[in-house]
Motif scaffolding. Structure first.
Motif, PDB file in Angstrom:
ATOM      1  N   TRP A  44      29.215 174.386  57.976  1.00  0.00           N
ATOM      2  CA  TRP A  44      28.654 173.110  57.608  1.00  0.00           C
ATOM      3  C   TRP A  44      28.207 173.050  55.539  1.00  0.00           C
ATOM      4  O   TRP A  44      29.265 172.574  55.479  1.00  0.00           O
ATOM      5  CB  TRP A  44      27.863 172.882  58.408  1.00  0.00           C
ATOM      6  CG  TRP A  44      28.283 172.812  59.667  1.00  0.00           C
ATOM      7  CD1 TRP A  44      29.415 172.291  60.361  1.00  0.00           C
ATOM      8  CD2 TRP A  44      27.756 173.112  61.284  1.00  0.00           C
ATOM      9  NE1 TRP A  44      29.397 172.473  61.900  1.00  0.00           N
ATOM     10  CE2 TRP A  44      28.509 172.373  62.244  1.00  0.00           C
ATOM     11  CE3 TRP A  44      26.270 172.644  60.777  1.00  0.00           C
ATOM     12  CZ2 TRP A  44      27.959 172.436  63.355  1.00  0.00           C
ATOM     13  CZ3 TRP A  44      25.657 172.922  62.589  1.00  0.00           C
ATOM     14  CH2 TRP A  44      26.154 173.131  63.995  1.00  0.00           C
ATOM     15  N   THR A  46      28.810 175.238  52.947  1.00  0.00           N
ATOM     16  CA  THR A  46      30.007 175.723  51.687  1.00  0.00           C
ATOM     17  C   THR A  46      31.128 174.269  52.625  1.00  0.00           C
ATOM     18  O   THR A  46      31.386 174.356  51.124  1.00  0.00           O
ATOM     19  CB  THR A  46      29.874 176.954  52.700  1.00  0.00           C
ATOM     20  OG1 THR A  46      29.171 177.508  52.483  1.00  0.00           O
ATOM     21  CG2 THR A  46      31.558 177.365  51.728  1.00  0.00           C
ATOM     22  N   THR A  47      31.645 174.440  53.035  1.00  0.00           N
ATOM     23  CA  THR A  47      32.740 173.204  53.391  1.00  0.00           C
ATOM     24  C   THR A  47      32.040 172.069  52.923  1.00  0.00           C
ATOM     25  O   THR A  47      32.514 171.145  52.061  1.00  0.00           O
ATOM     26  CB  THR A  47      32.513 173.064  55.401  1.00  0.00           C
ATOM     27  OG1 THR A  47      33.080 173.891  55.630  1.00  0.00           O
ATOM     28  CG2 THR A  47      33.758 171.923  54.987  1.00  0.00           C
ATOM     29  N   ILE A  92      29.998 167.261  58.407  1.00  0.00           N
ATOM     30  CA  ILE A  92      30.919 168.109  58.462  1.00  0.00           C
ATOM     31  C   ILE A  92      30.774 168.518  60.348  1.00  0.00           C
ATOM     32  O   ILE A  92      29.153 167.869  60.957  1.00  0.00           O
ATOM     33  CB  ILE A  92      30.775 169.691  58.055  1.00  0.00           C
ATOM     34  CG1 ILE A  92      30.799 168.663  56.490  1.00  0.00           C
ATOM     35  CG2 ILE A  92      31.484 170.239  58.088  1.00  0.00           C
ATOM     36  CD1 ILE A  92      32.200 168.337  56.121  1.00  0.00           C
ATOM     37  N   SER A  94      31.961 170.844  63.961  1.00  0.00           N
ATOM     38  CA  SER A  94      32.984 171.818  64.426  1.00  0.00           C
ATOM     39  C   SER A  94      32.535 171.863  66.079  1.00  0.00           C
ATOM     40  O   SER A  94      32.515 170.961  66.360  1.00  0.00           O
ATOM     41  CB  SER A  94      32.134 172.997  64.565  1.00  0.00           C
ATOM     42  OG  SER A  94      30.589 173.521  64.118  1.00  0.00           O
ATOM     43  N   ARG A 253      36.660 173.864  61.711  1.00  0.00           N
ATOM     44  CA  ARG A 253      35.749 173.157  60.949  1.00  0.00           C
ATOM     45  C   ARG A 253      36.348 171.220  60.212  1.00  0.00           C
ATOM     46  O   ARG A 253      37.645 170.947  59.738  1.00  0.00           O
ATOM     47  CB  ARG A 253      35.126 173.691  59.507  1.00  0.00           C
ATOM     48  CG  ARG A 253      33.891 174.358  60.048  1.00  0.00           C
ATOM     49  CD  ARG A 253      32.815 175.083  58.856  1.00  0.00           C
ATOM     50  NE  ARG A 253      32.027 175.905  59.171  1.00  0.00           N
ATOM     51  CZ  ARG A 253      32.267 176.766  58.984  1.00  0.00           C
ATOM     52  NH1 ARG A 253      32.909 177.188  57.912  1.00  0.00           N
ATOM     53  NH2 ARG A 253      31.351 177.984  59.401  1.00  0.00           N
ATOM     54  N   TRP A 282      41.080 173.579  46.258  1.00  0.00           N
ATOM     55  CA  TRP A 282      41.164 173.676  47.299  1.00  0.00           C
ATOM     56  C   TRP A 282      42.256 174.860  48.128  1.00  0.00           C
ATOM     57  O   TRP A 282      41.134 175.310  48.875  1.00  0.00           O
ATOM     58  CB  TRP A 282      42.095 171.958  48.610  1.00  0.00           C
ATOM     59  CG  TRP A 282      41.686 173.244  49.605  1.00  0.00           C
ATOM     60  CD1 TRP A 282      42.605 172.761  51.406  1.00  0.00           C
ATOM     61  CD2 TRP A 282      40.389 172.734  50.437  1.00  0.00           C
ATOM     62  NE1 TRP A 282      42.247 173.012  51.539  1.00  0.00           N
ATOM     63  CE2 TRP A 282      40.645 172.904  52.194  1.00  0.00           C
ATOM     64  CE3 TRP A 282      39.251 172.302  49.972  1.00  0.00           C
ATOM     65  CZ2 TRP A 282      39.790 172.567  53.063  1.00  0.00           C
ATOM     66  CZ3 TRP A 282      38.678 172.219  51.338  1.00  0.00           C
ATOM     67  CH2 TRP A 282      38.451 172.310  52.262  1.00  0.00           C
ATOM     68  N   THR A 285      39.674 178.242  47.555  1.00  0.00           N
ATOM     69  CA  THR A 285      38.736 177.813  48.188  1.00  0.00           C
ATOM     70  C   THR A 285      38.762 178.136  49.316  1.00  0.00           C
ATOM     71  O   THR A 285      38.372 179.186  49.633  1.00  0.00           O
ATOM     72  CB  THR A 285      37.612 175.722  48.636  1.00  0.00           C
ATOM     73  OG1 THR A 285      37.519 175.609  47.048  1.00  0.00           O
ATOM     74  CG2 THR A 285      36.695 176.132  49.250  1.00  0.00           C
ATOM     75  N   TRP A 291      39.074 181.480  54.495  1.00  0.00           N
ATOM     76  CA  TRP A 291      39.613 180.474  55.813  1.00  0.00           C
ATOM     77  C   TRP A 291      41.056 180.071  55.883  1.00  0.00           C
ATOM     78  O   TRP A 291      41.806 180.473  54.304  1.00  0.00           O
ATOM     79  CB  TRP A 291      39.274 178.687  55.357  1.00  0.00           C
ATOM     80  CG  TRP A 291      37.691 178.588  55.353  1.00  0.00           C
ATOM     81  CD1 TRP A 291      37.075 179.625  55.416  1.00  0.00           C
ATOM     82  CD2 TRP A 291      36.617 178.299  54.800  1.00  0.00           C
ATOM     83  NE1 TRP A 291      35.202 179.460  55.296  1.00  0.00           N
ATOM     84  CE2 TRP A 291      35.715 178.003  55.004  1.00  0.00           C
ATOM     85  CE3 TRP A 291      36.874 176.750  53.766  1.00  0.00           C
ATOM     86  CZ2 TRP A 291      34.077 177.238  54.086  1.00  0.00           C
ATOM     87  CZ3 TRP A 291      35.917 175.885  53.462  1.00  0.00           C
ATOM     88  CH2 TRP A 291      34.730 176.670  53.811  1.00  0.00           C
TER      89      TRP A 291
END
Length: 323
Positions: A44, A46-47, A92, A94, A253, A282, A285, A291
């Motif tokens: 969470w 990291t996001t 964030i 999930s 997420r 992005w 990332t 991801w």
């Protein structure tokens, strides 16, 4: 003459859009907080920090963005904080937001918030210490089937999350009952790996992004990944299907706001995040953490959360029936 035409066209565009660029920006405060309901370094977190960095570096938001870590109760403390706010705070989330409620661990549901977006999905992995004598996911499951209490299984931050659920679903394929397995819960993935290396647990389940740095450092082995096929970046890691267990499992997420956000606020974040996910930053990332892009806007996210709620409820009912 030409100048008057330009002014007239500008006014017409402003009239059609309903507000000026300045007025559009003013629906959002100059300071926005993104709550990561976990400790620094977790998924969470990291996001949240990836969103913060890209919105600022790509000049998609001209105010200040702060990341606030509120740790505890499997995301519950952070989400409660956001649910009580009026504006300028996002969080964030999930699937744990859904399963916490279904397991009776929280009164909150996704309906207590304003859905903003789903951003990405990632795969789950099972790991052991590098010097472990567990050589494969198949041998792990075969041994657990013979002696369900033979291994201690570490996870974070709470029972009922996708880390546990993906492992449970794989176990059920070989006849293991969830209540027979010994799960040990830690605050974050770093603590799980620490326990693994200290032999306090024998095996762990977590997301690929959380496990990869320990794999790259040679501290752990990745036994299996929940993807539908081997990843190009990690061709040496087999899937559950290859191990003879029919499980494909994605962990998502997203981001949400407090209840009663205005239509203008929601529209602002729809436009802003849609721009963000199209940036090269992005895409880098996504590549960095392996991801998969899974962007959904606010209305699509509302529908997605409803579908996920039904899916997880069905899974929980199956588990209860099996128990």
């Amino acid at each position: 003459m030409g100048k008057k035409i330009v002014v007239s066209l500008t006014l017409l565009i402003m009239f059609i859009s309903g507000c000026s660029p300045k007025e559009e920006r003013e629906v959002i405060s100059d300071e926005v907080t993104i709550v990561a309901p976990s400790s620094v370094g977790g998924g969470w977190d990291t996001t949240a920090r990836a969103i913060q960095e890209i919105l600022v570096s790509e000049k998609l938001f001209d105010g200040d963005i702060h990341v606030l870590n509120k740790v505890g109760a499997g995301g519950e403390l952070g989400w409660k904080y956001v649910q009580q706010q009026k504006e300028s705070v996002l969080a964030i989330n999930s699937s744990l937001l859904i399963t916490n409620h279904l397991l009776g661990q929280s009164m909150l549901t996704y309906k207590d918030f304003t859905p903003i977006a789903i951003l990405a999905t990632e795969w789950e992995v099972v790991i052991v210490a590098e010097d472990s004598n567990i050589s494969s996911a198949k041998s792990l499951m075969d041994n657990l089937k013979k002696a369900p209490h033979a291994y201690k299984i570490g996870l974070s931050p709470r029972l009922g999350n996708d880390d546990q659920l993906s492992f449970v679903l794989a176990g059920k394929q070989v006849g293991l009952k969830p209540e027979e397995l010994d799960f040990y819960v830690y605050e974050n993935s770093a603590q799980v790996v620490d326990a693994l290396l200290k032999k306090q647990v024998d095996v762990a389940t977590m997301t690929l992004a959380e496990a990869k740095k320990y794999y790259d450092a040679g501290q752990v082995k990745l036994l299996v990944i929940s993807a539908d096929e081997r990843l190009q970046e990690l061709p040496e890691i087999p899937t559950w299907t290859e191990e003879g267990i029919a499980v494909v499992f994605e962990h998502w997420r997203g981001i949400m706001g407090p209840p009663y956000m205005t239509k203008e606020e929601i529209q602002f974040w729809d436009r802003t995040l849609e721009k963000m996910v199209k940036t090269e930053a992005w895409q880098q990332t996504l590549e960095k953490y392996m991801w998969d892009d899974f962007y959904k806007n606010s209305s699509e996210t509302t529908k997605f959360l409803e579908e996920q709620g039904k899916m997880y409820e069905a899974l929980m009912k199956v588990d209860q029936a099996d128990n």
